[in-house]
Design an enzyme around this catalytic site. Structure first.
Site, PDB file in Angstrom:
ATOM      1  N   MET A  61     -14.415  -1.259   0.398  1.00  0.00           N
ATOM      2  CA  MET A  61     -13.612  -1.867   0.371  1.00  0.00           C
ATOM      3  C   MET A  61     -12.409  -1.517   0.319  1.00  0.00           C
ATOM      4  O   MET A  61     -11.942  -0.214  -0.435  1.00  0.00           O
ATOM      5  CB  MET A  61     -13.671  -3.039  -0.940  1.00  0.00           C
ATOM      6  CG  MET A  61     -12.237  -3.968  -0.542  1.00  0.00           C
ATOM      7  SD  MET A  61     -12.389  -5.025  -1.622  1.00  0.00           S
ATOM      8  CE  MET A  61     -13.452  -5.357  -1.474  1.00  0.00           C
ATOM      9  N   ASP A  62     -10.910  -1.668   1.684  1.00  0.00           N
ATOM     10  CA  ASP A  62      -9.826  -0.117   0.922  1.00  0.00           C
ATOM     11  C   ASP A  62      -8.832  -1.640   1.609  1.00  0.00           C
ATOM     12  O   ASP A  62      -8.893  -2.215   1.928  1.00  0.00           O
ATOM     13  CB  ASP A  62      -9.974   0.460   2.461  1.00  0.00           C
ATOM     14  CG  ASP A  62      -8.656   1.331   2.430  1.00  0.00           C
ATOM     15  OD1 ASP A  62      -7.929   1.280   1.927  1.00  0.00           O
ATOM     16  OD2 ASP A  62      -9.068   1.625   3.420  1.00  0.00           O
ATOM     17  N   TRP A  63      -7.310  -1.329   0.876  1.00  0.00           N
ATOM     18  CA  TRP A  63      -6.223  -2.434   0.661  1.00  0.00           C
ATOM     19  C   TRP A  63      -5.581  -1.512   1.330  1.00  0.00           C
ATOM     20  O   TRP A  63      -5.366  -0.542   1.212  1.00  0.00           O
ATOM     21  CB  TRP A  63      -5.927  -2.275  -1.179  1.00  0.00           C
ATOM     22  CG  TRP A  63      -7.661  -2.922  -2.107  1.00  0.00           C
ATOM     23  CD1 TRP A  63      -8.061  -2.584  -2.441  1.00  0.00           C
ATOM     24  CD2 TRP A  63      -7.325  -4.165  -2.465  1.00  0.00           C
ATOM     25  NE1 TRP A  63      -9.007  -3.254  -3.265  1.00  0.00           N
ATOM     26  CE2 TRP A  63      -7.962  -4.618  -2.751  1.00  0.00           C
ATOM     27  CE3 TRP A  63      -6.558  -5.287  -1.563  1.00  0.00           C
ATOM     28  CZ2 TRP A  63      -8.701  -5.878  -3.206  1.00  0.00           C
ATOM     29  CZ3 TRP A  63      -6.514  -7.254  -2.185  1.00  0.00           C
ATOM     30  CH2 TRP A  63      -7.654  -7.010  -3.007  1.00  0.00           C
TER      31      TRP A  63
END
Length: 98
Positions: free
Chosen positions: A1-3
């Protein structure tokens, strides 16, 4: 997951799947996702007994903070699971795969 905090536009439509896909390409985040996936795949193969990409890797998510909406699972969320052969080919090209 990457914001991601990228500003894609003022309206919610800017964060619909098509807008996110375009932003992923423009910023080479799709390449970043593939590199991270190849690295994680290699790591998991050494750490998880009986590891299988198909069974153990559920994919990656890029969450665009400005576009997330409680009433939509697709706005602001880019999901991808690169094909296993592509991940393995990349690992071989980088000298990390068997």
């Amino acid at each position: 997951m990457d914001w991601k905090s990228n500003h894609l536009g003022a309206g919610a439509d800017a964060y619909a799947p098509a807008g996110l896909a375009a932003n992923m390409r423009e910023n080479l985040y799709d390449l970043q996702l593939l590199l991270y996936t190849a690295a994680l795949d290699g790591y998991l193969a050494t750490r998880v007994s009986g590891y299988s990409y198909a069974r153990h890797f559920g994919g990656a998510r890029y969450l665009y903070v400005r576009g997330l909406r409680a009433d939509s699972a697709s706005h602001g969320v880019h999901a991808s699971r690169p094909p296993e052969p592509l991940v393995r080919d990349l690992a071989r090209l980088l000298g990390a795969g068997a």
